[in-house]
Design an enzyme around this catalytic site. Structure first.
Site, PDB file in Angstrom:
ATOM      1  N   ARG B  26      46.713  -1.542  39.857  1.00 18.07           N
ATOM      2  CA  ARG B  26      47.214  -2.314  38.354  1.00 18.07           C
ATOM      3  C   ARG B  26      46.933  -1.285  37.040  1.00 18.07           C
ATOM      4  NH1 ARG B  26      44.825  -4.333  33.792  1.00 18.07           N
ATOM      5  NH2 ARG B  26      43.408  -5.068  35.077  1.00 18.07           N
ATOM      6  N   ASP B  27      45.097  -1.347  37.314  1.00 17.33           N
ATOM      7  CA  ASP B  27      45.080  -1.016  35.473  1.00 17.33           C
ATOM      8  C   ASP B  27      45.113   0.636  35.811  1.00 17.33           C
ATOM      9  OD1 ASP B  27      43.353  -0.565  33.258  1.00 17.33           O
ATOM     10  OD2 ASP B  27      41.640  -0.636  34.378  1.00 17.33           O
ATOM     11  N   HIS B 220      32.974  -3.130  34.907  1.00 17.90           N
ATOM     12  CA  HIS B 220      33.754  -2.184  34.765  1.00 17.90           C
ATOM     13  C   HIS B 220      33.491  -1.309  34.130  1.00 17.90           C
ATOM     14  CE1 HIS B 220      39.097  -2.025  35.112  1.00 17.90           C
ATOM     15  NE2 HIS B 220      38.336  -1.428  34.412  1.00 17.90           N
ATOM     16  N   HIS B 222      34.093   3.025  32.096  1.00 20.59           N
ATOM     17  CA  HIS B 222      35.387   3.815  31.784  1.00 20.59           C
ATOM     18  C   HIS B 222      34.463   5.301  32.043  1.00 20.59           C
ATOM     19  CE1 HIS B 222      39.588   2.163  31.018  1.00 20.59           C
ATOM     20  NE2 HIS B 222      38.686   0.980  31.720  1.00 20.59           N
ATOM     21  N   CYS B 253      43.743   7.710  30.488  1.00 21.83           N
ATOM     22  CA  CYS B 253      42.632   8.635  29.489  1.00 21.83           C
ATOM     23  C   CYS B 253      43.392   8.771  28.531  1.00 21.83           C
ATOM     24  CB  CYS B 253      41.898   9.550  29.765  1.00 21.83           C
ATOM     25  SG  CYS B 253      40.789   9.963  28.426  1.00 21.83           S
ATOM     26  N   ASN B 262      39.718   5.294  34.152  1.00 21.01           N
ATOM     27  CA  ASN B 262      38.434   4.027  34.843  1.00 21.01           C
ATOM     28  C   ASN B 262      37.643   5.230  35.816  1.00 21.01           C
ATOM     29  OD1 ASN B 262      39.007   2.088  34.922  1.00 21.01           O
ATOM     30  ND2 ASN B 262      41.408   2.733  35.748  1.00 21.01           N
TER      31      ASN B 262
END
Lengths: 324, 324
Positions: B26-27, B220, B222, B253, B262
């Site tokens: 998804r992300d 979460h 990055h 990114c 991520n």
């Protein structure tokens, strides 16, 4: 989007200051296939020092046949040695011949390079671990007699490509031997980048238990598996205050183009700055130095901080434009 | 050189097991410009589950105009929902309309997406923080009535591109509001990757002091500045047991080609495995999945573990041959 630098939020129990041992000019460049002009290397060392790094490993007095890139040590070292009195310029020496060359030019900090494993000692030095130690003994002794500071690099402290995981007691034994020879500090190398934080803590603890104080220990992590900064955090939590890093993440990764071997100094400085730990380094100036060097090498830096910051600095460093 | 997997050396005080909330499908994919066929996405989800990931965020029931890549949610979700009873397949829903679509298809885990800062709430949701919270209230309430588990994502918990560092009390306030609405868990997002470990610990501590237990908190991170894994270590040391990650580091990114947004699941699994923390994930199988997906996307994974491991797995994934 310019997020700026990280907000300093200290974490309990960490050191107030960390000394970064910058290895980009030696360890970073030594695997480059294209020979870089001496003047570019000297300018690189000057820019690293100007960015606030106080320990810049300058070159290696190894036989030119082994490391052609550093065959110009005799010309490079005099070009940078009078840079600034507060900047330390250690040089690597593999043997007494290298030590003679370094001392003749006025080097006052030298480093020797050993292995914690037999396989790597054989592959890299064509000796057993103990034969290599025997080779260092007179180098360390004579360097100390000459008043030089001696660092002992130790490779393969966590994993070895042929032997797998390296037993902690084996590493402790070689560390003790290097210190007994007179080394002032050790650099514990995770040469293939396999270490994880619990392993780091276990090795540091075992060294303390064997009588080795943390303040003679530096750590040298590789980012092959992305673990270098997490491992560094574990080392800082143990009290380590000397961390090796390579500006821009220079240092050939054997696996992939622009993937990284050495921990990038900029990624390290970002974390230390966020932790409120003093380093003396100007991160934007250091990033500009990486961008400058990357242009000379013809490829972008693998450092994530360099990529992100240089985009906001407006560098042409092979970066895409902002996507959203 | 096949160094193998890291040697498990547990560190004191860390959890025995971590649940990885996989966001790659998804992300990770939502910012891809080229629309990926639904069957490829479904196969990606299947392979992620087969590699041992038990929580695979499958898609988003957002308006197709906003995220064209996920416009096939109605076709994708039924293709994967009966995968295996033990695999959780949360889906993102932006509003009640999205919730209706998800519930109609049998989704039993939903996620809403809020912002800790006014600037990002305005930019991403075109609302104030409190207006966005008001929008979520009926979504969360109705999802709970329908028996679904609800996760609340919170963006910009550490830094904001317009506002700079985000004050901890501001984040705590929005977290409390989401939990008071009925969210079962929160995911604390460092959307622009600026966090450092002390900041992570400070936020988690402040949340505990505000009555939020650690076991409803996920993190979460990055990797924009390379900090994600060090921040994860700090979160684990605080007791966090839910960590978001994206297989292969998928997720645009904004700065550089193949640089990462991520945290890569493989880099995370390498660390957790080294720490002796159970995840259920087969790292080589996951890496093979990343290589497979990278081939479909036409570029190598930015994950360092994927690059290093896929070289030893003999993948053609745009890797150089071994240099030395």
């Amino acid at each position: 989007m310019t997020p700026g630098l990280p907000m300093p939020v200290p974490a309990p129990g960490l050191p107030a200051r960390v000394r970064i041992h910058e290895v980009g000019a030696r360890d970073g460049l030594q695997n480059e296939q294209t020979v870089i002009p001496t003047e570019i290397k000297a300018e690189f060392v000057r820019r690293l020092a100007a960015a606030g790094l106080d320990t810049v490993e300058a070159t290696s007095f190894v036989h030119p046949k082994w490391v052609p890139q550093l065959a110009d040590a005799e010309r490079l070292f005099p070009a940078v040695r009078d840079l600034a009195p507060e900047v330390r310029l250690p040089v690597l020496v593999p043997n007494e011949r290298g030590l003679d060359r370094a001392l003749t030019l006025g080097a006052d900090r030298i480093a020797v390079f050993g292995s914690a494993t037999e396989s790597f000692a054989k592959a890299n030095l064509n000796r057993t671990v103990d034969e290599a130690l025997a080779t260092f003994a007179p180098v360390v002794a004579r360097a100390k007699e000459a008043g030089a500071h001696v660092r002992g690099y130790l490779s393969m402290c966590f994993g070895d490509p042929w032997e797998g995981p390296v037993p902690v007691p084996q590493v402790v034994r070689v560390c003790r031997a290097l210190l007994d020879q007179g080394c002032d500090e050790l650099s514990l190398g995770d040469t293939i980048g396999v270490a994880t934080p619990g392993h780091v803590t276990a090795l540091l603890t075992a060294l303390n238990e064997a009588g080795v104080p943390t303040d003679v220990l530096g750590v040298h992590f590789h980012d092959t598996y992305g673990q270098a900064l997490a491992n560094t955090l574990a080392a800082l939590q143990h009290g380590v205050t000397t961390v090796d890093a390579s500006t821009g993440g220079l240092g050939g990764c054997p696996y992939a183009k622009s993937a990284t071997g050495n921990l990038a100094t900029e990624d390290l400085v970002w974390m230390l700055r966020g932790l409120g730990i003093e380093t003396g380094v100007d991160l934007e100036r250091l990033t500009a130095t990486s961008v400058w060097m990357a242009e000379r090498l013809g490829r972008p830096s693998p450092s994530r901080t360099v990529r992100a910051l240089s985009a906001s600095l407006g560098s042409p460093d092979s970066l895409d434009s902002h996507k959203e």
